[in-house]
Design an enzyme around this catalytic site. Structure first.
Site, PDB file in Angstrom:
ATOM      1  N   ASP A   1       0.822  -1.208   0.000  1.00 50.61           N
ATOM      2  CA  ASP A   1       0.000   0.000   0.000  1.00 50.61           C
ATOM      3  C   ASP A   1       0.856   1.258   0.000  1.00 50.61           C
ATOM      4  O   ASP A   1       0.338   2.356  -0.136  1.00 50.61           O
ATOM      5  CB  ASP A   1      -0.942   0.014   1.219  1.00 50.61           C
TER       6      ASP A   1
ATOM      7  N   LYS B   1      -6.210  -1.735   5.261  1.00 52.11           N
ATOM      8  CA  LYS B   1      -5.794  -3.122   5.064  1.00 52.11           C
ATOM      9  C   LYS B   1      -6.913  -3.981   4.472  1.00 52.11           C
ATOM     10  O   LYS B   1      -6.637  -4.896   3.684  1.00 52.11           O
ATOM     11  CB  LYS B   1      -5.336  -3.705   6.400  1.00 52.11           C
TER      12      LYS B   1
ATOM     13  N   ASP C   1     -10.458  -6.981  10.829  1.00 50.05           N
ATOM     14  CA  ASP C   1     -10.295  -8.414  11.091  1.00 50.05           C
ATOM     15  C   ASP C   1     -11.407  -8.965  11.984  1.00 50.05           C
ATOM     16  O   ASP C   1     -12.093  -9.926  11.633  1.00 50.05           O
ATOM     17  CB  ASP C   1      -8.915  -8.685  11.708  1.00 50.05           C
TER      18      ASP C   1
END
Ligand code: UPG
Ligand code: MN
Length: 733
Positions: free
Chosen positions: A143, A282, A446
């Site tokens: 990234d 992410k 997550d």
């Protein structure tokens, strides 16, 4: 997978054991609950008549209600812990050449905070898994869009031709070169082999670090790979097209190591970024990886690691497969989560970075009540489950048709066709970020993704082997620790407030215990209020000489004493039982206080602002490099402050306030010299004294230390003024 007929009735591939002492714990837990209820009863029965005291009383009661409620939800993870172990021999024997292919995703986001050398060490460690190389593929998502990281990966692809056979021939552990060479492999048999591979590594390291230092790739290197030309269209790290380069194509017969063995596929991806498109941090990177990899290798199993988490155990892939491929229970398991362990912890773990209780108690508990959460790194997923399939449902990729079949394509064509899958606009009008892949809009992508997977009917497993699967880098300053916990507490709180929280969407889709267990994290942020009241009000009233707790001689003192003493003893007991030390326990109590009064408060406020559209939550990447001074202090367990962050002002003010209250309060008591006052203020003195003791490093940082890690003068001045004002207001108003 997992439903193969040949294994039916065969011995299991994994085993589950329940915690010892389970029933004894349950009894103890019930007695605690009785104690807590008695405290509530006391508060309700003794509301003072004086108006001013009454509101304080009610606030304390609300705090105790909250602590009690929170304690109840934490029982969910202590009720039924399970511990897993695997039988890799059985797996290898039974599935020899029928093992599934595995795609490994490594994420990096910034070449300065996450140095390319660290990133490629992680990449090399996972390339060298003890697993058939033709079934192993490694993808690096960058990234940071950095040609330095790309260059480092190119170097790593060359070095891997030596490294992988070296690891396998000599069965070395761990397989991150940096970690391996730092273990002083003295007892090594082939001294020449060792020194030559070490030399290769050092030379590579030198080239990469020189390039990083100069901030550019050496001119003579550029022509060596077509990939570098892609950077001509990079305007900035936030504004560039997709860059996709297959550095090693595992299907290519020429892609072999020095022993002639096949190499794992190695791919570099920097997804498209444009200022007008949100990139979703992410989660966005992971989703791009899922799609791109589905075109190139389409492994059935996906392993996700952060760039600082190298593989410490070459058998982890096989361990994970023991769960997925177990004939009886494997089919319902969506993911296998390893603990986050760190290899840079200081002796007394001053920032609580070992997550000791989470790893040893809470995660096994979650595993026992419905499934471990997905915690972002060191996690193996079934691709289909990650892509949004419900448990028991047929699955097809909706983007499968759009691109021609990969087998007929060479690497270059493949790059062209797979590239579009990582473009900004690809997700428009699709379910990506919602029902497919990792979820967007949450600071802990997550946990919320794992929760959604559980709600779709899947189970998950927590696996904590003795030889740790992965080792990463924990924050080494107080500031970083608190910021990281702010992100986590904020994200977890967002989850419970969202449509897909454990208490909303989870109802009917999850077991009650599992919902409660998720709430432990989802309510982290809310803990700030009760903790703040408790660390301010009793102390200020001590100053004034007014009692807020039962006197020692009263029978109501007993429940307080029982709850306090047993809570302290049982938590120390847990710490020691799982191999930690008293000093670590003490440090853990401190960091727990600090997180609750700062990180969680800020996390709470930001979540609420966010909810009403006043703020946008970001992703402050945790630094993985520390300057020398700082790391020296870290190794000596000296707390690192160093700046005047608002968080430190809160901490210093609380510390000063308690110091004043303790001394003036005690002074008054001694002057009055009445034993009855002492009896009625005993618990307040105890609490205040505890807060002063726990804050010793802050007084040290304010008044005694001279190094750069101490608290700046501005913090000293502000905290003294704030704390004094609070005390004077209390006394004279
Ligand atoms: O825009 C971004 C931001 C971060 N990352 C990567 O995400 C990983 C985790 O970031 P880090 O700064 O190390 O955060 P931590 O707090 O250490 O991460 C924990 O918490 C995160 C959720 O907040 C999870 O994503 C991580 O897996 C988990 O290790 C790193 O590899 C980053 O390179 C990206 O790929 N893109
Ligand atoms: Mn990290």
């Amino acid at each position: 997978m997992g439903s193969g007929s040949e294994g039916e009735g065969a011995p299991l591939l994994f085993e589950t054991k329940e915690a010892k002492w389970k029933n004894a714990y349950r009894l103890f837990s019930i007695s605690m609950f009785i104690g807590i209820s008695m405290i509530w009863v006391y508060r309700i029965n003794h509301i003072p008549l004086n108006v001013q005291e009454r509101w304080v009383w009610i606030l304390l009661f609300l705090s105790e209600l909250w602590f009690g409620f929170y304690w109840v939800i934490t029982q969910s993870v202590r009720w039924n812990q399970v511990y897993r172990s695997t039988f890799r021999d059985r797996l290898s024997h039974r599935y020899k050449d029928k093992l599934p292919s595995v795609d490994i995703f490594v994420c990096t986001a910034d070449p300065t905070i996450e140095p390319p050398m660290m990133v490629i060490n992680t990449v090399l460690s996972v390339m060298a898994y003890n697993y058939p190389t033709e079934k192993l593929s490694v993808y690096l998502s960058d990234d940071g869009g950095s040609d330095l990281t790309f260059y480092a990966l190119l170097e790593a692809s060359e070095f891997s031709k030596h490294w992988i056979p070296f690891c396998k021939n000599f069965s070395i552990e761990p397989r991150s070169p940096a970690a391996y060479f730092s273990t002083n492999p003295d007892s090594f048999v082939d001294v020449e082999g060792l020194s030559s591979i070490k030399k290769l590594y050092e030379e590579m390291k030198d080239r990469i670090e020189t390039a990083v230092r100069l901030g550019q790739i050496p001119e003579e290197i550029r022509p060596k790979h077509k990939g570098f030309s892609e950077w001509t269209s990079v305007l900035s790290r936030r504004d560039h097209p997709t860059i996709l380069q297959v550095l090693i194509d595992g299907r290519n017969p020429h892609a072999v190591d020095i022993d002639g063995g096949t190499l794992p596929t190695l791919v570099y991806l920097s997804r498209e970024k444009r200022p007008i498109h949100h990139h979703n941090f992410k989660a966005g990177a992971m989703n791009a990886l899922i799609r791109v990899s589905s075109k190139i290798t389409n492994g059935e199993i996906i392993l996700n690691v952060d760039c600082d988490m190298y593989s410490n155990n070459p058998e982890s892939v096989r361990d994970a497969l023991c769960f997925f491929m177990d004939e009886r229970n494997g089919h319902e398991i969506a993911f296998v989560q390893f603990p986050q362990t760190f290899d840079n912890l200081s002796k007394n773990d001053i920032y609580g970075g070992s997550f000791h209780m989470i790893k040893e108690v809470e995660l096994p508990g979650l595993d026992g009540c419905g499934g471990a959460p997905y915690i972002g790194t060191g996690c193996f997923h079934r691709r289909e489950a990650l892509c949004g399939r419900k448990y028991g449902e047929e699955f097809d990729f909706e983007y499968e048709e759009s691109v021609p079949n990969r087998v007929q394509e060479g690497a270059t064509e493949l790059e062209e066709t797979a590239k579009i899958l990582a473009d900004c606009t690809f997700e428009e009008g699709t379910q990506w970020g919602k029902e497919m892949g990792l979820k967007y809009g949450c600071a802990v992508e997550d946990v919320i993704t794992g929760l959604a997977i559980h709600c779709r009917g899947w189970k998950s497993v927590y696996f904590n082997p003795t030889r740790k699967g992965f080792l990463g880098i924990a924050p080494t300053t107080l500031g970083q620790t608190l910021v990281q916990h702010k992100r986590w507490s904020e994200g977890d709180f967002q989850i419970v407030l969202s449509k897909h929280g454990p208490l909303s969407y989870g109802v009917g889709r999850m077991k009650l215990g599992h919902q409660m267990a998720y709430c432990i994290y989802c309510f982290w942020a809310v803990n700030c209020f009760a903790t703040l009241y408790y660390s301010v009000l009793p102390s200020l009233y001590l100053l004034k000489g007014i009692s807020l707790f039962p006197r020692i001689t009263s029978p109501w003192f007993l429940p307080f004493a029982y709850v306090i003493i047993t809570e302290i003893l049982s938590s120390i007991g847990e710490f020691l039982y799982y191999g930690s030390t008293l000093q670590c326990w003490w440090n853990e109590q401190r960091i727990w206080m600090y997180k609750r009064t700062t990180s969680y408060l800020f996390g709470f406020i930001d979540t609420i602002l966010n909810l009403f559209g006043f703020a946008n939550s970001g992703f402050d990447i945790t630094a993985k490099v520390t300057d020398q001074d700082v790391s020296k202090r870290y190794e000596k367990d000296i707390m690192e402050f160093g700046n005047s962050s608002p968080m430190f002002i809160i901490l210093a003010t609380l510390a000063m306030l308690n110091l004043y209250c303790l001394f003036w309060g005690l002074e008054r008591m001694i002057m009055d010299a009445k034993i009855s006052i002492f009896e009625s203020l005993f618990l307040q003195v105890l609490l205040c004294g505890f807060l002063v003791l726990i804050n010793l490093p802050i007084y040290d940082g304010l008044f005694f230390r001279k190094d750069n890690g101490s608290l700046p003068t501005s913090v000293k001045v502000k905290s003294i003024i704030l704390a004094l004002s609070a005390c004077f207001l209390m006394l004279y108003y």
